[in-house]
Enzyme design. Structure first.
Site, PDB file in Angstrom:
ATOM      1  N   TRP A  68     -46.330  12.844 -18.338  1.00  0.00           N
ATOM      2  CA  TRP A  68     -47.488  12.625 -17.468  1.00  0.00           C
ATOM      3  C   TRP A  68     -47.037  13.166 -16.114  1.00  0.00           C
ATOM      4  O   TRP A  68     -46.190  12.580 -15.447  1.00  0.00           O
ATOM      5  CB  TRP A  68     -47.816  11.139 -17.387  1.00  0.00           C
ATOM      6  N   ASN A 110     -38.381   9.507 -17.083  1.00  0.00           N
ATOM      7  CA  ASN A 110     -39.641   8.840 -16.774  1.00  0.00           C
ATOM      8  C   ASN A 110     -39.476   8.209 -15.399  1.00  0.00           C
ATOM      9  O   ASN A 110     -38.494   7.513 -15.163  1.00  0.00           O
ATOM     10  CB  ASN A 110     -39.897   7.770 -17.848  1.00  0.00           C
ATOM     11  N   GLY A 111     -40.383   8.471 -14.471  1.00  0.00           N
ATOM     12  CA  GLY A 111     -40.285   7.894 -13.134  1.00  0.00           C
ATOM     13  C   GLY A 111     -40.381   8.973 -12.071  1.00  0.00           C
ATOM     14  O   GLY A 111     -40.828  10.092 -12.343  1.00  0.00           O
ATOM     15  N   LYS A 146     -64.539   1.349 -16.565  1.00  0.00           N
ATOM     16  CA  LYS A 146     -64.510   1.845 -17.952  1.00  0.00           C
ATOM     17  C   LYS A 146     -65.272   3.157 -18.052  1.00  0.00           C
ATOM     18  O   LYS A 146     -64.812   4.104 -18.690  1.00  0.00           O
ATOM     19  CB  LYS A 146     -65.149   0.848 -18.930  1.00  0.00           C
ATOM     20  N   GLU A 149     -65.487  -3.884 -13.537  1.00  0.00           N
ATOM     21  CA  GLU A 149     -64.766  -3.475 -14.743  1.00  0.00           C
ATOM     22  C   GLU A 149     -65.602  -2.482 -15.560  1.00  0.00           C
ATOM     23  O   GLU A 149     -65.082  -1.489 -16.077  1.00  0.00           O
ATOM     24  CB  GLU A 149     -64.400  -4.731 -15.556  1.00  0.00           C
ATOM     25  N   LYS A 206     -51.324   5.131 -20.455  1.00  0.00           N
ATOM     26  CA  LYS A 206     -51.508   3.698 -20.715  1.00  0.00           C
ATOM     27  C   LYS A 206     -50.628   2.827 -19.825  1.00  0.00           C
ATOM     28  O   LYS A 206     -51.088   1.840 -19.276  1.00  0.00           O
ATOM     29  CB  LYS A 206     -51.177   3.442 -22.189  1.00  0.00           C
ATOM     30  N   ARG A 258     -48.432   7.115 -23.388  1.00  0.00           N
ATOM     31  CA  ARG A 258     -47.824   7.014 -22.056  1.00  0.00           C
ATOM     32  C   ARG A 258     -47.949   8.308 -21.256  1.00  0.00           C
ATOM     33  O   ARG A 258     -47.631   8.340 -20.064  1.00  0.00           O
ATOM     34  CB  ARG A 258     -46.338   6.677 -22.181  1.00  0.00           C
ATOM     35  N   GLU A 294     -63.389   6.098 -16.212  1.00  0.00           N
ATOM     36  CA  GLU A 294     -62.128   6.471 -16.857  1.00  0.00           C
ATOM     37  C   GLU A 294     -62.369   7.213 -18.182  1.00  0.00           C
ATOM     38  O   GLU A 294     -61.657   8.147 -18.510  1.00  0.00           O
ATOM     39  CB  GLU A 294     -61.300   5.196 -17.002  1.00  0.00           C
ATOM     40  N   HIS A 337     -76.798  -2.779   2.217  1.00  0.00           N
ATOM     41  CA  HIS A 337     -75.933  -2.474   3.361  1.00  0.00           C
ATOM     42  C   HIS A 337     -75.341  -1.069   3.269  1.00  0.00           C
ATOM     43  O   HIS A 337     -74.349  -0.780   3.923  1.00  0.00           O
ATOM     44  CB  HIS A 337     -74.822  -3.525   3.466  1.00  0.00           C
ATOM     45  N   CYS A 385     -45.058   8.831 -19.040  1.00  0.00           N
ATOM     46  CA  CYS A 385     -43.992   9.556 -19.705  1.00  0.00           C
ATOM     47  C   CYS A 385     -43.332   8.642 -20.736  1.00  0.00           C
ATOM     48  O   CYS A 385     -43.131   7.457 -20.502  1.00  0.00           O
ATOM     49  CB  CYS A 385     -42.912  10.070 -18.775  1.00  0.00           C
TER      50      CYS A 385
END
Ligand code: M6R
Length: 605
Positions: free
Chosen positions: A74, A98-99, A482, A478, A600, A27, A485, A501, A2
């Site tokens: 968001w 925001n929060g 990527k 990583e 982000k 955001r 996402e 395994h 947000c």
């Protein structure tokens, strides 16, 4: 998560609010909204989707007024629809948030009993209702203070009032909020990046603070309603450069910048005349460090895992890497002789910040590795090492990851040298090798076309695996992050030796599998694991610096990285994985810079 903007000015604010919201869109981007005070009324307009939609609405139906607030959302509580979009307004007050308000259900019930009704499913609307209620009997300061006192959880708020048509209120607990100073206008914003086109003079609210912006002044209060002063920071011009240039999207720009950003970062830390790393005054004498704990989330956590391997390789210090959302609640035995390192691009990630605050409360020594030097983590840590990557706008972290690894590598070498864990000769050689990284990255970046070809193999895949051993294992994790996402394809990063395994059962005919196999001490073992995958029908993309033909048999595609010292080939292995995720997402028509469901800067738990 947000984005908030608030402006009080001597001219119409809606165009500036839209401009700032576009900057804040990274955001959160599921809905957007704006409120201004015009003709003595609150004028609220909001919509689902992007700021462009809001701009179109305002074009048809302009929002006048010389003060206002705006928001990009968001979603946490309630679907991303128009009703749940912010601002949330009553007749007398309009709020952006925001929060997360953790006691919103309880507060909602309390105020429903008092006769208030709610329009949305959000946690935010209780703030609107409480402010409306307190305004009936309290002055402005008490109304704000009493409302904030009742809230549990985290928030940054922007508020405007119908009957105070010369001010905007901002408040913060847990989520960041910056204040910007202009000429006959003042601003609040979730970050300085959103305010940079309007001012370069910024202050930051600390937890518990609130502020009242007038066009000619800003008043700050702490949680006891005491007036306080704030330091004003001047932002550097350099960080203003945040446009796509000739690139299709921010992500491709940021990937392609990595040779330049690593060069800048290395230059910032290396002595110009000697092969010396200029990191001094760590909060603990390197010789006395008992243990290093690295704490972060997501991609930043992967840089910590990478660094764990380096610290083990070059120093005699015990080391652990932790996920911040776990660390903050675990009964970790904090030790004054340990060094706690927090890694975060934004410096605002709620879990990482909370983990840092836990350490601060226990008075142990902390170090922040951040990109945004004005961020909460940078301001709170005992010692800060910036990564100097410049603004990273694409939600998928790329140049910040490489930057975090560079700084962690520099720090590892410096500590190793100070402790005499490496000889001066070895240290000098490692520093000389390090200087070559930007050119080697450039060389790897130039091979992008090769990855474009292989990306087609992935677009219809049900899932994929990324395998690596040793230094390549964190990079495999990583790479998988990527891909998932950006392209929404299920991907797992796995230690190649662990396949047998369990995960080997997933391999079926035609499944694309990425194998990181640099010619290091694990090479032969990784090749055996790769053969096990091929034998079960896996289509392998092998990424290696090995030039021999022998490994080529049955490999679908081989991507060659330049040869280098094996402790730093992680930097080079990362590049094709970024390109792969990018091109798969591009072929699938995914939104590259704003992947679904993500944002982000993750300022909620
Ligand atoms: O700002 P931070 O580095 O603290 O962010 C941590 C993660 O949210 C972030 O790295 C996330 O995993 C990225 N979107 C991955 O590309």
């Amino acid at each position: 998560m947000c984005g908030i903007i608030g402006i009080v000015s001597n001219k119409s604010v809606s165009a500036s609010i839209i401009g700032a919201l576009k900057k804040l869109e990274y955001r959160g981007y599921d809905s957007a909204g704006i409120s201004t005070i015009s003709n003595g009324q609150i004028n609220e307009q909001k919509c689902t989707g992007r700021v462009d939609n809001l701009e179109k609405i305002l074009f048809q139906n302009p929002s006048n007024g010389d003060l206002g607030i705006g928001h990009v959302r968001w979603a946490t509580h309630g679907m991303p629809n128009q009703i749940n979009a912010h601002p949330h307004s009553s007749e007398v007050v309009s709020v952006v948030h925001n929060g997360i308000i953790e006691n919103s259900d309880k507060l909602r019930k309390e105020f429903e009993k008092k006769g208030y009704s709610f329009k949305s499913q959000t946690d935010t609307e209780v703030i609107t209702v409480m402010l409306t209620d307190f305004l009936k009997k309290e002055n402005l300061i008490n109304c704000i203070h009493k409302t904030l006192e009742k809230l549990e959880g985290s928030f940054a708020l922007g508020v405007i009032f119908k009957d105070f048509n010369n001010l905007v209120v901002g408040a913060r607990r847990g989520s960041p909020l910056a204040v910007g100073y202009g000429h006959n206008e003042n601003f609040i914003g979730s970050d300085s990046y959103a305010l940079k086109s309007m001012t370069n003079k910024i202050s930051y609210l600390d937890d518990g603070d609130f502020c009242i912006l007038y066009k000619e002044k800003v008043e700050f209060y702490n949680s006891d309603k005491q007036k306080i002063n704030k330091e004003i920071f001047e932002l550097s011009n350099e960080d203003n450069i945040a446009d796509k240039g000739d690139y299709k999207d921010f992500m491709s720009k940021e990937i392609n910048e990595q040779s330049a950003t690593t060069k800048k970062c290395i230059n910032e830390y290396l002595d110009k005349t000697r092969n010396e790393i200029n990191i001094y005054n760590l909060p603990i004498d390197p010789k006395k460090i008992n243990k290093i704990r690295l704490i972060a989330c997501g991609t930043a956590y992967h840089s910590c895992l990478m660094s764990k391997y380096w610290i083990e390789e070059f120093t005699s210090i015990d080391v652990e890497a932790d996920i911040a959302s776990e660390f903050r609640y675990r009964k970790v035995k904090l030790n004054p002789n340990d060094l706690y390192i927090f890694v975060s691009q934004s410096g605002e990630t709620a879990d990482t910040y909370a983990a840092l605050e836990k350490c601060k409360k226990n008075k142990v020594k902390t170090c922040g590795i951040v990109n945004v030097v004005e961020s909460s983590i940078a301001r709170s840590a005992d010692f800060v090492l910036p990564i100097h990557a410049g603004p990273e706008i694409g939600v998928a972290s790329t140049k910040a990851f490489i930057g975090q690894m560079i700084v962690l590598y520099l720090l590892t070498l410096k500590i190793a040298k100070e402790r005499n864990d490496v000889s001066v000769e070895e240290y000098t050689k490692l520093v000389l090798d390090l200087k070559k990284i930007p050119n080697l990255i450039e060389e790897t970046l130039n091979k992008q076309k090769n990855i474009q070809v292989i990306a087609r193999d992935f677009i219809n895949a049900k899932g994929t695996m990324y395998l690596g051993r040793g230094y390549s294992y964190p990079i495999a994790m990583e790479g998988a992050l990527k891909l998932k996402e950006l392209s929404y394809i299920h991907a797992e990063g796995y230690a190649a030796g662990e396949m047998k395994h369990g995960p080997l059962a997933l391999i079926e005919d035609g499944m694309p599998v990425v194998v990181l196999a640099p010619k290091d001490r694990f090479f032969e073992k990784t090749i055996s694991n790769m053969q096990e995958v091929i034998a079960r029908g896996g289509k392998v993309l092998m990424i290696t610096d090995d030039t021999s033909e022998t490994t080529n048999e049955n490999i679908r595609f081989k991507f060659q990285i330049p040869k280098t010292n094996s402790t730093i080939n992680s930097f080079l292995l990362t590049i094709p994985l970024q390109f792969l995720a990018y091109h798969v997402a591009l072929l699938k028509n995914c939104d590259i810079d704003k992947p679904r469901n993500l944002a982000k800067s993750v300022t909620v738990e």
